[in-house]
Enzyme design. Structure first.
Site, short mmCIF file in Angstrom:
data_model
loop_
_atom_site.label_atom_id
_atom_site.label_comp_id
_atom_site.label_asym_id
_atom_site.label_seq_id
_atom_site.Cartn_x
_atom_site.Cartn_y
_atom_site.Cartn_z
N ASN A 6 5.00 8.26 -6.99
CA ASN A 6 5.32 6.67 -6.73
C ASN A 6 6.07 6.24 -7.87
O ASN A 6 5.81 6.26 -8.92
CB ASN A 6 3.61 5.93 -6.81
N GLN A 38 7.46 -0.11 -6.89
CA GLN A 38 6.86 -1.34 -7.49
C GLN A 38 7.38 -1.37 -8.89
O GLN A 38 7.74 -0.44 -9.85
CB GLN A 38 5.31 -1.29 -7.52
N ASN A 58 6.83 -5.52 -5.07
CA ASN A 58 7.54 -4.47 -4.32
C ASN A 58 8.90 -4.35 -4.38
O ASN A 58 9.71 -5.29 -4.67
CB ASN A 58 7.08 -4.55 -2.79
N CYS A 67 -1.75 -2.41 -7.30
CA CYS A 67 -1.02 -1.13 -7.29
C CYS A 67 -1.74 -0.15 -8.04
O CYS A 67 -1.42 -0.33 -9.28
CB CYS A 67 0.63 -1.44 -7.71
N GLY A 68 -2.35 0.54 -7.60
CA GLY A 68 -3.08 1.66 -8.26
C GLY A 68 -2.31 2.80 -9.20
O GLY A 68 -2.76 2.95 -10.37
N ASN A 154 -5.39 -5.83 -1.85
CA ASN A 154 -4.21 -5.86 -0.88
C ASN A 154 -4.71 -5.30 0.48
O ASN A 154 -5.61 -4.43 0.52
CB ASN A 154 -2.94 -5.02 -1.51
N ARG A 207 3.57 -1.42 2.49
CA ARG A 207 4.02 -2.87 2.76
C ARG A 207 5.12 -3.15 1.70
O ARG A 207 4.85 -2.85 0.49
CB ARG A 207 2.96 -3.96 2.63
N CYS A 215 0.70 6.37 -2.89
CA CYS A 215 0.08 5.06 -2.95
C CYS A 215 -1.31 5.08 -3.48
O CYS A 215 -2.37 5.54 -2.57
CB CYS A 215 0.34 4.28 -1.77
N1 LIG Z 1 1.82 1.94 -4.51
C1 LIG Z 1 0.90 1.02 -4.82
C2 LIG Z 1 0.58 -0.12 -3.68
C3 LIG Z 1 1.73 -1.17 -3.94
C4 LIG Z 1 1.44 -2.52 -3.33
C5 LIG Z 1 1.64 -2.53 -1.81
N2 LIG Z 1 2.96 -1.96 -1.32
C6 LIG Z 1 1.42 -3.96 -1.30
O1 LIG Z 1 2.38 -4.69 -0.94
O2 LIG Z 1 0.29 -4.19 -1.06
C7 LIG Z 1 -0.31 1.74 -5.19
O3 LIG Z 1 -0.28 2.74 -5.85
O4 LIG Z 1 -1.45 1.18 -4.97
#
Ligand SMILES: N[C@@H](CCC[C@H](N)C(=O)O)C(=O)O
Length: 296
Positions: A6, A38, A58, A67-68, A154, A207, A215
């Site tokens: 990621n 991100q 994002n 965002c983990g 989220n 998203r 993710c």
């Molecule tokens: N890549 C992330 C999640 C990032 C946020 C997601 N796109 C959103 O808009 O909720 C993860 O590792 O959690």
């Protein structure tokens, strides 16, 4: 940096009051040299007892609440800078505790899952969000259907599949589902295959970022949803199908309802960025390894 592939830009905004703008995010993502999934912008703490306020963007410039994978990257950057091992962060979704272990892996307490339909949020009332009415494909032979919906800070929808998630055309279905009227704030869309009582294989359309290699919050949502529906126990290894890094994410949904995610983070390069415009200069030497991009 990257968290299991990621792509994360960690931006040091400490000591200043401005923020990374959506325009800067869009410009950085448009350049193949700085393309990302991100941005994790580290700001001075706003609350007592926390080490930093983290602003998450994002790649389309929208904000994310969690965002983990990015949180693990922030931990690794700050641990390399300070020598400390444990941190407490504040995000719009709440307080996150995280720590780096002796072996370099990083655990993040991602907080408690939320199942109430109006807090995910969904646009229709469902008493049981572990299996909601939603499908895609022909009405009598849907390709994907009946996802588990939940929030990890989220919004997430987990579609259960009985073959390799890589076999599905997620590039086609992802945007339709992310923007489906069922999800008033859009949603992260994950395909999850149960591979044993203690393991899942996942692939996510994010998203605001599209197809990503991994993710973390989706891995947490898949693990919780799998346990919630009796598909697995409360501790699973997630094989993130799309990641080039063949290391599982370990997710534990503890008895106190907190979800703990453990996995790797990796530093790649550094530079200076203008947080208003996204104008970027890459460092020739990796002199500030561990500190990510510094705002100029
Ligand atoms: N890549 C992330 C999640 C990032 C946020 C997601 N796109 C959103 O808009 O909720 C993860 O590792 O959690």
């Amino acid at each position: 940096m990257n968290g299991l592939g990621n792509k994360i830009l960690v931006v040091d905004m400490r000591g200043r009051t401005d923020t990374v703008t959506p325009q800067a995010a869009i410009a950085l993502n448009a350049d193949p040299a700085t393309q990302f999934d991100q941005i994790m912008a580290i700001h001075d703490p706003k609350a007592e007892g926390t080490d930093a306020w983290i602003d998450i963007l994002n790649s389309d410039g929208s904000k994310a609440q969690a965002c983990g994978n990015g949180t693990r990257c922030v931990v690794q950057a700050l641990a390399a800078e300070t020598g400390r091992k444990a941190f407490t962060f504040q995000t719009v979704a709440g307080i996150l505790n995280a720590a780096e272990h002796e072996d370099g892996s990083i655990s993040v307490d991602m907080g408690k899952p939320v199942f109430a339909w109006n807090r995910i949020p969904l646009s229709e009332e469902f008493f049981d969000t572990s299996r909601i009415e939603l499908q895609i494909g022909p009405i009598d032979a849907p390709v994907l259907h009946s996802p588990s919906a939940m929030s990890m800070g989220n919004p997430h929808a987990i579609f259960w599949v009985d073959k390799d998630p890589m076999a599905f055309d997620l590039e086609r279905f992802g945007p339709l589902l992310e923007n489906h009227p069922m999800f008033p704030e859009k949603a992260n869309i994950t395909l999850a295959q149960v591979t044993s009582k203690g393991s899942l294989r996942t692939r996510t359309w994010e998203r605001g970022a599209g197809l990503t290699l991994a993710c973390g919050s989706a891995a947490c949502a898949a693990a919780v949803s799998a346990a919630r529906t009796g598909r697995t126990g409360r501790r699973v290894e997630i094989d993130v199908a799309s990641s080039s890094i063949r290391q599982p994410l370990v997710i534990e949904w503890r008895d106190d309802d907190h979800v703990i995610m453990t996995g790797p983070a990796e530093w790649e390069w550094s530079g200076k960025v203008d947080p208003a415009t996204g104008c970027f200069n890459r460092d020739l030497e990796p002199e500030n390894h561990g500190q990510g991009a510094q705002a100029n």
